[in-house]
Design an enzyme around this catalytic site. Structure first.
Site, PDB file in Angstrom:
ATOM      1  N   GLU A 219      71.506  79.948  55.001  1.00  0.00           N
ATOM      2  CA  GLU A 219      72.688  80.318  54.194  1.00  0.00           C
ATOM      3  C   GLU A 219      73.966  80.401  55.053  1.00  0.00           C
ATOM      4  OE1 GLU A 219      72.247  82.623  50.774  1.00  0.00           O
ATOM      5  OE2 GLU A 219      70.069  82.440  50.761  1.00  0.00           O
TER       6      GLU A 219
ATOM      7  N   LEU B 244      70.740  72.270  48.691  1.00  0.00           N
ATOM      8  CA  LEU B 244      72.016  71.858  49.283  1.00  0.00           C
ATOM      9  C   LEU B 244      71.771  71.115  50.604  1.00  0.00           C
ATOM     10  CD1 LEU B 244      75.183  72.029  49.291  1.00  0.00           C
ATOM     11  CD2 LEU B 244      74.942  74.156  50.590  1.00  0.00           C
TER      12      LEU B 244
ATOM     13  N   ILE C  16      64.128  73.624  51.990  1.00  0.00           N
ATOM     14  CA  ILE C  16      64.437  74.291  50.715  1.00  0.00           C
ATOM     15  C   ILE C  16      63.456  75.430  50.446  1.00  0.00           C
ATOM     16  CG2 ILE C  16      64.843  73.972  48.235  1.00  0.00           C
ATOM     17  CD1 ILE C  16      66.858  72.494  50.210  1.00  0.00           C
TER      18      ILE C  16
ATOM     19  N   GLU D 120      70.458  68.987  53.759  1.00  0.00           N
ATOM     20  CA  GLU D 120      69.800  67.683  53.895  1.00  0.00           C
ATOM     21  C   GLU D 120      69.444  67.457  55.367  1.00  0.00           C
ATOM     22  OE1 GLU D 120      72.120  64.551  52.201  1.00  0.00           O
ATOM     23  OE2 GLU D 120      72.146  65.505  50.216  1.00  0.00           O
TER      24      GLU D 120
ATOM     25  N   SER E 113      75.357  81.669  62.072  1.00  0.00           N
ATOM     26  CA  SER E 113      76.360  82.638  62.557  1.00  0.00           C
ATOM     27  C   SER E 113      77.678  81.933  62.857  1.00  0.00           C
ATOM     28  CB  SER E 113      75.858  83.333  63.826  1.00  0.00           C
ATOM     29  OG  SER E 113      74.854  84.268  63.501  1.00  0.00           O
TER      30      SER E 113
HETATM   31  N1  CAA Z   1      84.311  79.884  46.769  1.00  0.00           N
HETATM   32  C1  CAA Z   1      84.879  78.934  45.998  1.00  0.00           C
HETATM   33  N2  CAA Z   1      85.435  77.783  46.503  1.00  0.00           N
HETATM   34  C2  CAA Z   1      85.379  77.634  47.845  1.00  0.00           C
HETATM   35  C3  CAA Z   1      84.797  78.582  48.695  1.00  0.00           C
HETATM   36  C4  CAA Z   1      84.256  79.746  48.116  1.00  0.00           C
HETATM   37  N3  CAA Z   1      83.681  80.698  48.864  1.00  0.00           N
HETATM   38  N4  CAA Z   1      84.875  78.138  49.961  1.00  0.00           N
HETATM   39  C5  CAA Z   1      85.513  76.949  49.927  1.00  0.00           C
HETATM   40  N5  CAA Z   1      85.810  76.648  48.635  1.00  0.00           N
HETATM   41  C6  CAA Z   1      86.521  75.473  48.158  1.00  0.00           C
HETATM   42  C7  CAA Z   1      87.858  75.354  48.854  1.00  0.00           C
HETATM   43  O1  CAA Z   1      88.852  76.098  48.174  1.00  0.00           O
HETATM   44  C8  CAA Z   1      88.133  73.869  48.804  1.00  0.00           C
HETATM   45  O2  CAA Z   1      88.626  73.545  47.529  1.00  0.00           O
HETATM   46  P1  CAA Z   1      89.810  72.425  47.356  1.00  0.00           P
HETATM   47  O3  CAA Z   1      89.178  71.135  47.813  1.00  0.00           O
HETATM   48  O4  CAA Z   1      90.127  72.459  45.901  1.00  0.00           O
HETATM   49  O5  CAA Z   1      90.916  72.872  48.245  1.00  0.00           O
HETATM   50  C9  CAA Z   1      86.723  73.266  48.934  1.00  0.00           C
HETATM   51  O6  CAA Z   1      85.794  74.298  48.536  1.00  0.00           O
HETATM   52  C10 CAA Z   1      86.405  72.825  50.340  1.00  0.00           C
HETATM   53  O7  CAA Z   1      86.575  73.938  51.186  1.00  0.00           O
HETATM   54  P2  CAA Z   1      86.712  73.783  52.774  1.00  0.00           P
HETATM   55  O8  CAA Z   1      87.764  72.765  53.080  1.00  0.00           O
HETATM   56  O9  CAA Z   1      86.830  75.137  53.374  1.00  0.00           O
HETATM   57  O10 CAA Z   1      85.294  73.121  53.127  1.00  0.00           O
HETATM   58  P3  CAA Z   1      84.691  72.637  54.509  1.00  0.00           P
HETATM   59  O11 CAA Z   1      84.112  71.303  54.344  1.00  0.00           O
HETATM   60  O12 CAA Z   1      85.660  72.880  55.619  1.00  0.00           O
HETATM   61  O13 CAA Z   1      83.396  73.593  54.698  1.00  0.00           O
HETATM   62  C11 CAA Z   1      82.141  75.471  55.348  1.00  0.00           C
HETATM   63  C12 CAA Z   1      83.435  74.910  54.724  1.00  0.00           C
HETATM   64  C13 CAA Z   1      82.364  76.964  55.361  1.00  0.00           C
HETATM   65  C14 CAA Z   1      81.865  74.990  56.758  1.00  0.00           C
HETATM   66  C15 CAA Z   1      80.951  75.089  54.400  1.00  0.00           C
HETATM   67  O14 CAA Z   1      80.613  73.725  54.520  1.00  0.00           O
HETATM   68  C16 CAA Z   1      79.715  75.925  54.649  1.00  0.00           C
HETATM   69  O15 CAA Z   1      79.630  77.060  54.185  1.00  0.00           O
HETATM   70  N6  CAA Z   1      78.709  75.369  55.342  1.00  0.00           N
HETATM   71  C17 CAA Z   1      77.440  75.999  55.496  1.00  0.00           C
HETATM   72  C18 CAA Z   1      76.499  75.567  54.434  1.00  0.00           C
HETATM   73  C19 CAA Z   1      75.420  76.574  54.202  1.00  0.00           C
HETATM   74  O16 CAA Z   1      75.631  77.777  54.198  1.00  0.00           O
HETATM   75  N7  CAA Z   1      74.211  76.087  53.940  1.00  0.00           N
HETATM   76  C20 CAA Z   1      73.128  76.922  53.620  1.00  0.00           C
HETATM   77  C21 CAA Z   1      72.150  76.205  52.774  1.00  0.00           C
HETATM   78  S1  CAA Z   1      71.358  77.184  51.581  1.00  0.00           S
HETATM   79  C22 CAA Z   1      70.041  77.926  52.325  1.00  0.00           C
HETATM   80  O17 CAA Z   1      70.000  78.087  53.500  1.00  0.00           O
HETATM   81  C23 CAA Z   1      69.019  78.431  51.393  1.00  0.00           C
HETATM   82  C24 CAA Z   1      67.794  78.974  51.984  1.00  0.00           C
HETATM   83  O18 CAA Z   1      66.883  78.278  52.362  1.00  0.00           O
HETATM   84  C25 CAA Z   1      67.595  80.427  52.031  1.00  0.00           C
END
Ligand code: CAA
Length: 380
Positions: free
Chosen positions: A363, A125, A157, A127, A366
């Site tokens: 993920e 996810l 990743i 970038e 905070s």
């Molecule tokens: N479940 C299902 N759908 C969801 C959801 C959830 N938990 N959260 C949001 N959605 C849906 C919303 O309902 C919305 O749908 P519609 O367009 O149909 O209304 C859509 O997704 C967009 O939602 P938001 O408007 O809330 O989205 P946003 O752009 O404001 O972003 C955010 C929300 C919480 C900031 C999100 O971008 C986020 O979680 N960012 C952090 C990313 C992250 O955690 N990255 C980690 C990478 S993985 C990793 O780290 C792996 C590793 O190495 C261990």
């Protein structure tokens, strides 16, 4: 409300504890120092059924619940946080979304081997210019005839350098200022897919991460996971589960730091008595134990909601936020309890502090957890 594990959950926890203490803990310091990928431990975790814990047995998994997953994650992570996150990414970020959103064919091709531990999964996810603001990703998948052509890169990743399969998120539509994303599940031997050497990091040295490059990677529709245009929801729903995994990793790190501090405080003497008799030390141990318990309760609550099939975005965010920050505070105090020895590598508590730090970042930082929590609170 029942806080007692079932007999099955207790047995699973004891098996994980025994395995972690016998097979992982003796190697943890060496893995950290060398930054060595723990090939043999990943294999053993697969044999024990720890790589696809919540996947039904008929699909190659262990058919267990999320509570069991939390219990096993805490044990593995207490011994080695790197092994914990390798396990967590495969379970939560790869197997979980393929189980939830995959077709029967995808489950047979990708889920069964990943859940049994024969193959390893990763989640693409993040970038270089899109982390917290995940929607702004630059990776694109363009429709060319009946194929999708993917171009872009993904970084940090976890499991990336060793993964056999990866889920890639890409933009598939930009219209009227709106962006739609699609998730693709693919093998890493697909032409056009390459990866960088692994990253050098502050902690979790044995859990390798890297940058993935996609250059005209061509996939057919059988690789679309969860439907065209549904990618962002697939990512967010997956992270709801992933955050339980990281909270559990934080629990393990924090518990190891507390256990070492308790043992050391009984051995080490100052002013003629074991330091455990000084109130200054007792107060630190009391705070560490209380924060660990609070973090564990939040994590188990999120897991029990997942087991009941209830939406748990808020509960996962609270668990991840609190457990990760508590782990850093607990590991910080563990160094203080150990004094000068805590600052050396001899007791390994500095490793817990370095390892804890990442749980506040990946993920969802905070700050992102607070955004999710506040949005839920304000919704009423
Ligand atoms: N479940 C299902 N759908 C969801 C959801 C959830 N938990 N959260 C949001 N959605 C849906 C919303 O309902 C919305 O749908 P519609 O367009 O149909 O209304 C859509 O997704 C967009 O939602 P938001 O408007 O809330 O989205 P946003 O752009 O404001 O972003 C955010 C929300 C919480 C900031 C999100 O971008 C986020 O979680 N960012 C952090 C990313 C992250 O955690 N990255 C980690 C990478 S993985 C990793 O780290 C792996 C590793 O190495 C261990």
């Amino acid at each position: 409300m029942n806080f007692e594990p079932t007999d099955e959950q207790r047995l699973l926890r004891d098996t994980a504890r025994d395995f972690a203490r016998r097979e992982i803990e003796p190697k943890a310091m060496e893995l950290d120092k060398q930054g060595r990928w723990p090939t043999e431990i990943v294999k053993q975790m697969g044999e024990l059924g720890f790589m696809g814990m919540m996947v039904p047995t008929e699909l190659g998994g262990s058919g267990l619940d999320a509570i069991s997953y939390v219990l096993a994650m805490e044990e593995v992570s207490a011994a080695c946080a790197s092994c914990g996150v390798i396990m967590s990414v495969n379970n939560s970020l790869f197997c979980d979304p393929v189980l939830k959103f995959g077709t029967d064919e995808q489950k047979a091709t990708y889920l069964a081997p990943a859940a049994s531990g024969a193959k390893l999964g990763a989640f693409g996810l993040t970038e270089p210019m899109s982390g917290s603001d995940a929607q702004t990703m630059a990776t694109v998948a363009e429709r060319k005839g009946s194929a999708w052509v993917l171009n872009g890169s993904k970084n940090f990743i976890t499991n990336g350098p060793h993964a056999d399969f990866v889920i890639i998120f890409a933009v598939t539509e930009r219209r009227d200022g709106k962006v739609k994303h699609t998730a693709f599940v693919m093998p890493t031997d697909t032409p056009g897919f390459t990866r960088s050497p692994h990253d050098e990091k502050l902690g979790i040295h044995a859990a390798h991460s890297c940058t993935l490059y996609l250059e005209n990677v061509t996939l057919d529709d059988s690789h679309v996971l969860g439907g065209v245009g549904q990618g962002f929801k697939v990512a967010m729903a997956t992270l709801d589960g992933g955050r339980i995994g990281i909270a559990s990793q934080a629990l393990g790190i924090a518990r190891a730091a507390l256990d070492k501090s308790v043992a050391y405080s009984k051995e080490r003497k100052s002013f003629g008595v074991p330091i455990a008799q000084h109130q200054a030390i007792q107060f630190m141990l009391a705070d560490m134990a209380t924060e660990l318990d609070a973090a564990r309760l939040l994590t188990l609550r999120a897991a029990s909601m997942k087991d009941r099939g209830a939406r748990h975005s808020l509960e996962s965010a609270e668990a991840k936020l609190y457990a990760s920050e508590a782990a850093t505070r607990i590991a910080h105090k563990a160094i203080q309890v150990h004094g000068g020895y805590g600052y050396t590598t001899e007791y390994g508590v500095e490793r817990h502090w370095r390892d804890a730090r990442i749980t506040e970042i990946y993920e969802g930082t905070s700050e992102i957890q607070r955004i999710v929590i506040a949005a839920n609170v304000l919704k009423g």
